[in-house]
Write a protein that holds these residues in place. Structure first.
Motif, PDB file in Angstrom:
ATOM      1  N   SER A 109      36.951  36.647  41.735  1.00  0.00           N
ATOM      2  CA  SER A 109      37.992  37.560  42.224  1.00  0.00           C
ATOM      3  C   SER A 109      39.344  36.851  42.364  1.00  0.00           C
ATOM      4  N   ASP A 110      39.319  35.563  42.737  1.00  0.00           N
ATOM      5  CA  ASP A 110      40.565  34.785  42.796  1.00  0.00           C
ATOM      6  C   ASP A 110      41.220  34.716  41.419  1.00  0.00           C
ATOM      7  N   LYS A 113      42.679  38.089  40.388  1.00  0.00           N
ATOM      8  CA  LYS A 113      43.913  38.371  41.123  1.00  0.00           C
ATOM      9  C   LYS A 113      45.089  37.609  40.520  1.00  0.00           C
ATOM     10  N   GLU A 117      48.241  39.353  38.345  1.00  0.00           N
ATOM     11  CA  GLU A 117      49.626  39.187  38.804  1.00  0.00           C
ATOM     12  C   GLU A 117      50.507  38.622  37.688  1.00  0.00           C
ATOM     13  N   TYR A 138      44.991  47.902  39.618  1.00  0.00           N
ATOM     14  CA  TYR A 138      45.953  47.027  40.301  1.00  0.00           C
ATOM     15  C   TYR A 138      46.944  47.925  41.009  1.00  0.00           C
ATOM     16  N   HIS A 139      46.879  47.930  42.336  1.00  0.00           N
ATOM     17  CA  HIS A 139      47.685  48.872  43.103  1.00  0.00           C
ATOM     18  C   HIS A 139      48.062  48.248  44.436  1.00  0.00           C
ATOM     19  N   ASN A 140      49.335  48.360  44.806  1.00  0.00           N
ATOM     20  CA  ASN A 140      49.827  47.771  46.061  1.00  0.00           C
ATOM     21  C   ASN A 140      49.469  46.284  46.171  1.00  0.00           C
ATOM     22  N   ASP A 141      49.633  45.576  45.050  1.00  0.00           N
ATOM     23  CA  ASP A 141      49.389  44.129  44.985  1.00  0.00           C
ATOM     24  C   ASP A 141      47.929  43.757  45.228  1.00  0.00           C
ATOM     25  N   LYS A 142      47.021  44.707  45.080  1.00  0.00           N
ATOM     26  CA  LYS A 142      45.595  44.412  45.217  1.00  0.00           C
ATOM     27  C   LYS A 142      44.875  44.825  43.946  1.00  0.00           C
ATOM     28  N   THR A 143      43.889  44.014  43.555  1.00  0.00           N
ATOM     29  CA  THR A 143      43.115  44.290  42.355  1.00  0.00           C
ATOM     30  C   THR A 143      41.684  44.638  42.734  1.00  0.00           C
ATOM     31  N   TYR A 144      41.211  45.753  42.214  1.00  0.00           N
ATOM     32  CA  TYR A 144      39.834  46.191  42.418  1.00  0.00           C
ATOM     33  C   TYR A 144      39.176  46.258  41.041  1.00  0.00           C
TER      34      TYR A 144
END
Length: 287
Positions: A109-110, A113, A117, A138-144
């Motif tokens: 996950s690191d 991310k 970015e 990728y939404h609001n600086d978060k990746t799912y």
């Protein structure tokens, strides 16, 4: 140490900037030895840098700024600017290079991310890291993201002998869709993903060909897409789609139909390269 990163095919039609699959075509980075300055040995020619400005090294230094210089050797089967994730593979390789040389112990996950970015969206970098099919946001600086088994088939890649820059291909896309257009486009993408999860390539292929997000706008750059779709339909393919920003087109084919599809593609354009890929299940690997 040798790093291997798979090529990727993104969007899968309506899964724009979200869905991607890793394929059996690879970038390799070999760490040769420590050096006074960064040296990148490759066979691309002068238009790809061979020093610290190389994308792989730049990515590694963004990930670990104190990384000591090394001599690295880069080889790749991934064609540049063809819609098969060549830049994403370099970014993933750079992150893994920093991870290993800097003893960073980054998690999956690191890595996703960081790569998202740098790339701006996860559709190529996530499957290059994880392997197989990855659906990501990728939404609001978060990746799912979620990795899933891509149903077994041949991925027949029609790779034209012409480049198409992602930036150029993005410039023709609309800045917005109406509410009703967005609902339709989203529903098509949802059914496509559900079909892949269920292992139903027949339905997935149909949904891939009804994309509303990008293929119709990019058709100016890929006039061969419609002709390849006709060949796929006539010869028993599940469906085909524009790989990434193009110009590569990929047909999802039952393995017993591949032999009759390929001759038709060769007639279409004798200068194009035809490759048969399998799904890469492993993602980035270090040997």
């Amino acid at each position: 140490m040798r790093i291997r990163v798979p090529a990727t095919s993104a969007n899968l039609g309506p899964g724009f900037d979200s869905c991607g699959v890793a394929v059996s075509c690879y970038l390799f980075v070999e760490v040769v030895k420590p050096a006074i300055t960064w040296q990148v040995e490759h066979s691309y020619g002068d238009f790809i840098s061979s020093d610290a400005s190389n994308l792989i090294v730049q990515t590694a230094l963004k990930t670990a700024p104190n990384l000591l210089p090394h001599h690295i050797k880069v080889t790749s089967d991934i064609p540049l600017t063809r819609g098969l994730g060549s830049s994403s593979s370099a970014i993933v390789a750079g992150i893994e290079l920093a991870n290993r040389l800097g003893n960073l112990e980054l998690s999956e996950s690191d890595k996703i991310k960081l790569a998202t970015e740098m790339e701006g969206h996860p559709d190529n970098v996530a499957p290059a890291i994880c392997g197989d099919l990855v659906v990501a946001s990728y939404h609001n600086d978060k990746t799912y993201y979620l990795k899933h088994y891509f149903p077994d088939c041949d991925l027949i890649a029609f790779i034209p002998n012409t480049e198409l820059a992602t930036s150029e291909s993005r410039d023709v896309l609309p800045t917005q869709l109406s509410y009703s257009q967005a609902v339709t486009a989203s529903s098509i993408a949802n059914v496509m993903v559900a079909a892949l999860m269920a292992g139903n390539l027949a339905v997935a292929g149909k949904m891939m060909e009804q994309d509303q997000f990008h293929e119709q706008y990019r058709s100016l750059f890929v006039p061969h897409l419609a002709k390849i779709r006709e060949i796929s339909h006539a010869q028993g393919g599940f469906g085909c789609y524009l790989s990434g920003a193009g110009p590569t087109v990929i047909i999802l084919a039952p393995k017993n139909k591949t032999a009759q599809i390929i001759p038709q593609l060769k007639i279409l354009d004798k200068k194009a390269t035809i490759e048969i890929f399998q799904v890469d299940r492993e993602g980035v690997q270090v040997f």
